[in-house]
Write a protein that holds these residues in place. Structure first.
Motif, PDB file in Angstrom:
ATOM      1  N   LEU A  22       0.556  -0.761   0.360  1.00 38.03           N
ATOM      2  CA  LEU A  22      -0.290   0.526   0.109  1.00 38.03           C
ATOM      3  C   LEU A  22       0.467   1.289  -0.209  1.00 38.03           C
ATOM      4  CD1 LEU A  22      -2.919  -1.686   2.492  1.00 38.03           C
ATOM      5  CD2 LEU A  22      -3.182  -0.640  -0.292  1.00 38.03           C
ATOM      6  N   THR A  23       2.202   1.373   0.602  1.00 41.59           N
ATOM      7  CA  THR A  23       2.645   2.535   0.476  1.00 41.59           C
ATOM      8  C   THR A  23       3.539   2.948  -0.055  1.00 41.59           C
ATOM      9  OG1 THR A  23       3.886   1.801   3.230  1.00 41.59           O
ATOM     10  CG2 THR A  23       4.877   3.371   1.929  1.00 41.59           C
ATOM     11  N   THR A  24       3.968   2.040  -1.083  1.00 42.72           N
ATOM     12  CA  THR A  24       4.680   1.790  -2.220  1.00 42.72           C
ATOM     13  C   THR A  24       3.771   2.001  -3.310  1.00 42.72           C
ATOM     14  OG1 THR A  24       4.193  -0.612  -2.859  1.00 42.72           O
ATOM     15  CG2 THR A  24       6.672   0.292  -2.326  1.00 42.72           C
ATOM     16  N   LEU A  25       2.105   1.509  -3.520  1.00 41.43           N
ATOM     17  CA  LEU A  25       1.380   2.016  -4.564  1.00 41.43           C
ATOM     18  C   LEU A  25       0.743   3.491  -5.084  1.00 41.43           C
ATOM     19  CD1 LEU A  25      -0.571   0.476  -5.895  1.00 41.43           C
ATOM     20  CD2 LEU A  25      -2.211   1.190  -4.386  1.00 41.43           C
ATOM     21  N   GLY A  26       1.754   4.345  -3.932  1.00 38.27           N
ATOM     22  CA  GLY A  26       1.675   5.786  -4.562  1.00 38.27           C
ATOM     23  C   GLY A  26       2.501   5.989  -5.720  1.00 38.27           C
ATOM     24  N   ILE A  27       3.927   5.379  -5.432  1.00 34.12           N
ATOM     25  CA  ILE A  27       5.483   5.097  -6.037  1.00 34.12           C
ATOM     26  C   ILE A  27       5.403   4.815  -7.288  1.00 34.12           C
ATOM     27  CG2 ILE A  27       7.619   4.397  -5.983  1.00 34.12           C
ATOM     28  CD1 ILE A  27       7.311   7.101  -4.711  1.00 34.12           C
ATOM     29  N   ILE A 279       2.256  16.802 -14.160  1.00 35.68           N
ATOM     30  CA  ILE A 279       0.949  16.257 -13.400  1.00 35.68           C
ATOM     31  C   ILE A 279       1.361  14.991 -12.075  1.00 35.68           C
ATOM     32  CG2 ILE A 279      -1.401  15.585 -13.558  1.00 35.68           C
ATOM     33  CD1 ILE A 279      -1.703  17.187 -15.701  1.00 35.68           C
ATOM     34  N   ALA A 280       1.992  13.747 -13.385  1.00 35.05           N
ATOM     35  CA  ALA A 280       2.754  12.696 -12.728  1.00 35.05           C
ATOM     36  C   ALA A 280       3.588  12.736 -12.049  1.00 35.05           C
ATOM     37  CB  ALA A 280       2.928  11.990 -13.802  1.00 35.05           C
ATOM     38  N   SER A 281       4.339  14.274 -11.602  1.00 28.61           N
ATOM     39  CA  SER A 281       5.299  14.106 -10.341  1.00 28.61           C
ATOM     40  C   SER A 281       4.297  14.492  -9.121  1.00 28.61           C
ATOM     41  CB  SER A 281       5.999  15.229 -10.697  1.00 28.61           C
ATOM     42  OG  SER A 281       6.960  15.422 -12.091  1.00 28.61           O
ATOM     43  N   ILE A 282       3.307  14.524  -9.126  1.00 24.20           N
ATOM     44  CA  ILE A 282       2.425  15.256  -8.093  1.00 24.20           C
ATOM     45  C   ILE A 282       2.396  14.026  -7.345  1.00 24.20           C
ATOM     46  CG2 ILE A 282       0.237  16.309  -7.260  1.00 24.20           C
ATOM     47  CD1 ILE A 282       0.606  18.376  -9.316  1.00 24.20           C
ATOM     48  N   ALA A 283       1.536  12.957  -8.283  1.00 19.81           N
ATOM     49  CA  ALA A 283       1.258  11.731  -7.918  1.00 19.81           C
ATOM     50  C   ALA A 283       2.526  11.113  -7.507  1.00 19.81           C
ATOM     51  CB  ALA A 283       0.997  10.806  -9.228  1.00 19.81           C
ATOM     52  N   LEU A 284       3.682  11.405  -7.726  1.00 16.84           N
ATOM     53  CA  LEU A 284       5.153  10.687  -7.260  1.00 16.84           C
ATOM     54  C   LEU A 284       5.611  11.893  -5.864  1.00 16.84           C
ATOM     55  CD1 LEU A 284       7.747  10.446  -9.457  1.00 16.84           C
ATOM     56  CD2 LEU A 284       6.697   8.706  -7.801  1.00 16.84           C
ATOM     57  N   LEU A 285       4.984  12.815  -5.586  1.00 17.38           N
ATOM     58  CA  LEU A 285       4.777  13.414  -4.456  1.00 17.38           C
ATOM     59  C   LEU A 285       4.257  12.781  -3.169  1.00 17.38           C
ATOM     60  CD1 LEU A 285       6.609  16.102  -3.988  1.00 17.38           C
ATOM     61  CD2 LEU A 285       4.283  17.477  -4.055  1.00 17.38           C
ATOM     62  N   VAL A 286       2.640  12.716  -3.710  1.00 22.86           N
ATOM     63  CA  VAL A 286       1.499  12.143  -2.736  1.00 22.86           C
ATOM     64  C   VAL A 286       2.480  10.614  -2.432  1.00 22.86           C
ATOM     65  CG1 VAL A 286      -0.663  11.324  -2.356  1.00 22.86           C
ATOM     66  CG2 VAL A 286       0.218  13.662  -3.776  1.00 22.86           C
ATOM     67  N   GLY A 287       2.717  10.202  -3.371  1.00 24.21           N
ATOM     68  CA  GLY A 287       3.796   8.624  -2.899  1.00 24.21           C
ATOM     69  C   GLY A 287       4.753   8.479  -2.005  1.00 24.21           C
ATOM     70  N   GLY A 288       5.075  10.066  -1.829  1.00 24.98           N
ATOM     71  CA  GLY A 288       6.519  10.091  -1.003  1.00 24.98           C
ATOM     72  C   GLY A 288       6.096  10.393   0.359  1.00 24.98           C
ATOM     73  N   ILE A 289       5.172  11.347   0.197  1.00 25.22           N
ATOM     74  CA  ILE A 289       4.613  11.429   1.408  1.00 25.22           C
ATOM     75  C   ILE A 289       4.341  10.405   2.528  1.00 25.22           C
ATOM     76  CG2 ILE A 289       2.660  12.611   3.268  1.00 25.22           C
ATOM     77  CD1 ILE A 289       2.897  14.624   0.440  1.00 25.22           C
ATOM     78  N   GLY A 290       3.421   9.367   1.424  1.00 21.76           N
ATOM     79  CA  GLY A 290       2.762   7.740   1.823  1.00 21.76           C
ATOM     80  C   GLY A 290       4.404   7.196   2.723  1.00 21.76           C
ATOM     81  N   MET A 292       6.724   8.482   3.683  1.00 22.81           N
ATOM     82  CA  MET A 292       7.064   9.365   4.984  1.00 22.81           C
ATOM     83  C   MET A 292       6.690   9.190   6.465  1.00 22.81           C
ATOM     84  SD  MET A 292       8.543  12.678   5.266  1.00 22.81           S
ATOM     85  CE  MET A 292       7.559  14.233   6.401  1.00 22.81           C
ATOM     86  N   ASN A 293       5.225   8.632   5.451  1.00 21.47           N
ATOM     87  CA  ASN A 293       4.354   8.299   6.884  1.00 21.47           C
ATOM     88  C   ASN A 293       4.223   7.249   7.466  1.00 21.47           C
ATOM     89  OD1 ASN A 293       1.803   9.071   8.099  1.00 21.47           O
ATOM     90  ND2 ASN A 293       0.572   7.770   6.815  1.00 21.47           N
ATOM     91  N   MET A 294       4.832   6.423   6.706  1.00 22.74           N
ATOM     92  CA  MET A 294       4.754   4.879   6.568  1.00 22.74           C
ATOM     93  C   MET A 294       6.381   4.694   7.196  1.00 22.74           C
ATOM     94  SD  MET A 294       5.275   1.159   4.857  1.00 22.74           S
ATOM     95  CE  MET A 294       6.725   0.312   5.552  1.00 22.74           C
ATOM     96  N   MET A 295       6.980   4.950   6.963  1.00 20.18           N
ATOM     97  CA  MET A 295       8.381   5.713   8.099  1.00 20.18           C
ATOM     98  C   MET A 295       8.156   5.050   9.059  1.00 20.18           C
ATOM     99  SD  MET A 295      11.139   3.377   5.600  1.00 20.18           S
ATOM    100  CE  MET A 295      12.429   4.342   7.018  1.00 20.18           C
ATOM    101  N   LEU A 296       7.879   7.076   9.434  1.00 13.55           N
ATOM    102  CA  LEU A 296       7.102   7.247  10.644  1.00 13.55           C
ATOM    103  C   LEU A 296       6.709   6.807  11.723  1.00 13.55           C
ATOM    104  CD1 LEU A 296       6.099  11.122  10.032  1.00 13.55           C
ATOM    105  CD2 LEU A 296       8.771  10.329  11.494  1.00 13.55           C
ATOM    106  N   VAL A 297       5.787   5.676  11.370  1.00 13.70           N
ATOM    107  CA  VAL A 297       4.487   4.916  11.750  1.00 13.70           C
ATOM    108  C   VAL A 297       5.734   4.055  12.838  1.00 13.70           C
ATOM    109  CG1 VAL A 297       3.030   2.640  11.522  1.00 13.70           C
ATOM    110  CG2 VAL A 297       2.109   5.399  10.941  1.00 13.70           C
TER     111      VAL A 297
END
Lengths: 398, 230
Positions: A22-27, A279-290, A292-297
């Motif tokens: 699920l985390t990598t899905l964004g990327i 536009i696609a880079s925005i998806a990557l950015l969101v994936g990156g935040i995902g 980061m979130n998982m790493m913090l958890v």
């Protein structure tokens, strides 16, 4: 030590399969989108460019509608244009539709084109036999070149060379046949694009064609440019001659320069690629935040483990490296899956819209660096947090 | 004193609790010789955990000097302290602290990984240590496949792996039943007989009696006591 870091990171990634996915899905989505968009747009651009180049590199088309007093270009006008510097050839053409007959077979609605010898200078135009020559022009020779379609209509599965074709009561000997692929005439390609299909094509020397039409003026002219760097200058010279010929009347003629059209189109597709990639880079950015979130958890989940590792002698820098490796691994995994999916998807799209698939290495490099950067960038803060955990607090929080 | 490997002088530790400073340790002097088995006995809140953290180089004292194996630990930075913990201290925790996703061998190998030992030697050493604590038949078991006592043995093997100067045990029997606790204690005895220096933190006088020397800590002060007196 690094190997151990890799092993431990991999173990942790493997241990949380669903979460990892699920985390990598964004990327994955981001990279797939980038690869597919760039590859497809680039492929389409290349396709169009190569078609255009085949049609009109170094060629300028002049289309004359004429004025009520003067219906087209006279032989004098053509001579004047052909004397302009930087024009290596002038190919006037006359076209009309007519029925043709051969060996008792009648074929309706055939395009008849009158062409000059210059037309046949293009390599690959003739598939079989020969093209028309200057001599054919001068002598009003009764010879013609046909295309494969007319050949199929008249003499299925037979060699047409040497056979006779009757156009307007005059018999023409077939001396050559156009090749199938290299149909490089702009006007004809355009008329095909707009759906004006014909029962075939026969090309005769243009003086002969003028005789058939009973006219002495030409309405279509292809100019061959010698040095394309000076195309614009040459065009203004041509404009001068045309203005003089038609007494400066508006709308009497039109010049189509495919090179400039191509430039405009390239700029447009370039802009489109940039925009889509953005536009696609925005998806990557969101994936990156995902990530980061998982790493913090992951860091807060493994507080005790981090404390233990530190108690057993893991240096803070090593802890940071381990978490950084983990996040880079995650994003690279996503990136790789995305690249594979992107390639498959763009291959499918290429097959679907019928263009040749070309792998865009630039897009792959971009996606790869982007996902690695995302991993480092968004993994850095969590990794730092992990490395700074106090082992006592960490061990106490069990 | 001949073989003093741990020497503390005037160790104090203060924490800031809101506005006021709270003193947890008030000038601890402690010497431990090579091969000793010392129990630090004290109730909760006495400062024994803080003392353990300082001994284990997890925490630094507010003042005082701490010489471990001839090295002044007080002057070391975070990275150097990591290396001291790795080589000089063998931690044994109340709740074992094994990594659940790694088997016994991998758990024991962990400190060896951090000391940079090669894979081959590491496997060898880990096997040796697990044999030493009587788990030669459980090398590739995961923590959840082992009983509490066995898990604590794995933890002890891990503490022994780098041949540390001191085995530092924090309530090593706290999470075990009495019977298992006794077994772990007898293992401690054996390890001490082999020449390992052991410092054990506990609040349980019954467990402390297993040690050869008992020091009592109360309100941040350390007093020497003898096992027989207690």
């Amino acid at each position: 030590m690094l190997k151990e870091c890799l092993r431990m990171s991999w173990q942790n990634i493997k241990g949380n399969k669903m979460r990892t996915f699920l985390t990598t899905l964004g990327i994955i989505i981001g990279v797939t989108a980038i690869i597919t968009l760039i590859t497809t747009v680039e492929g389409a651009t290349n396709e169009i460019t190569s078609q255009f180049t085949a049609l009109g590199a170094g060629k300028v088309n002049v289309s004359v509608s004429g004025t009520p007093l003067k219906r087209g270009l006279t032989e004098d006008d053509i001579q004047r244009i052909s004397r302009i510097d930087n024009i290596s050839g002038v190919d006037p053409s006359v076209s009309f539709k007519q029925h043709v007959a051969s060996e008792g077979t009648l074929c309706e609605d055939v395009s008849i084109e009158g062409r000059s010898a210059a037309y046949f200078t293009d390599a690959g135009l003739i598939g079989k036999g020969r093209g028309l020559t200057e001599m054919d022009m001068d002598r009003y020779s009764h010879v013609c070149v046909i295309d494969t379609e007319l050949n199929a209509n008249l003499f299925p599965n037979e060699d047409p060379i040497g056979k006779e074709l009757v156009i307007s009561g005059i018999s023409y000997r077939i001396v050559g046949m156009l090749s199938d692929e290299n149909d490089n005439d702009v006007m004809r390609a355009m008329s095909l694009m707009t759906g004006g299909n014909s029962g075939g094509l026969a090309i005769i020397p243009y003086p002969s064609a003028l005789r058939i039409t009973g006219s002495n003026s030409v309405n279509s002219l292809t100019l061959y440019i010698q040095d394309t760097a000076f195309t614009d200058d040459t065009i203004s010279d041509v404009e001068e001659v045309l203005n003089a010929a038609f007494n400066y009347r508006d709308n009497a003629w039109q010049i189509i320069n495919l090179d400039s059209l191509l430039d405009t189109m390239n700029t447009m597709t370039g802009m489109m690629t940039t925009m889509l990639a953005g536009i696609a880079s925005i998806a990557l950015l969101v994936g990156g935040i995902g990530i980061m979130n998982m790493m913090l958890v992951s860091v807060s989940e493994r507080t005790t483990e981090i404390g233990l590792r530190k108690a057993l002698g893991a240096k803070p820098s090593l802890i940071q490296t381990q978490f950084l490796i983990e996040s880079v691994m995650l994003s690279l995994m996503g990136g790789l899956i995305g690249i594979v999916l992107g390639i498959i998807l763009s291959m499918l799209i290429a097959g679907w819209i019928g263009m040749t698939f070309t792998l865009s290495t630039g897009a792959i490099a971009l996606a790869f660096t982007f996902s690695a950067t995302v991993g480092i960038l968004f993994g850095w803060a969590p990794a730092r947090k992990a490395s700074r955990l106090n082992p006592i607090d960490a061990l106490r929080s069990m | 004193m001949s073989n003093v490997i741990l020497s503390m002088r005037g160790i104090t530790k203060q924490y800031r609790m809101g506005d006021e400073m709270q003193t947890v340790l008030r000038g601890i002097d402690l010497d431990v010789e090579q091969g000793e088995f010392v129990a630090v006995l004290g109730p909760s809140g006495s400062g024994k955990s803080t003392l353990m953290n300082i001994i284990g180089c997890l925490d630094t004292p507010t003042s005082g000097s701490y010489i471990l194996h001839g090295r002044d630990v007080g002057s070391l930075d975070e990275e150097e302290l990591s290396s001291v913990r790795n080589k000089e201290i063998g931690f044994i925790f109340q709740s074992f602290q094994l990594l659940q996703r790694q088997n016994a061998m991998q758990n024991v190998e962990l400190p060896l990984v951090y000391s940079g030992m090669h894979t081959h030697d590491r496997t060898q050493r880990a096997k040796q240590m697990l044999e030493r604590v009587g788990l030669s038949d459980k090398l590739y078991h995961y923590p959840n496949q082992l009983s509490g006592g066995q898990q604590q043995r794995v933890a002890i093997a891990r503490a022994l792996a780098n041949h540390p100067t001191i085995l530092l045990a924090d309530e090593p029997t706290g999470a075990l039943d009495q019977q298992t606790g006794k077994q772990v204690m007898s293992l401690f005895h054996d390890l001490n007989e082999d020449g390992n220096t052991i410092i054990m933190i506990t609040h349980d006088i019954g467990i402390a009696r297993h040690a050869k020397r008992i020091v009592r800590i109360l309100d941040g002060n350390l007093t020497e006591g003898v096992a027989e007196d207690a």
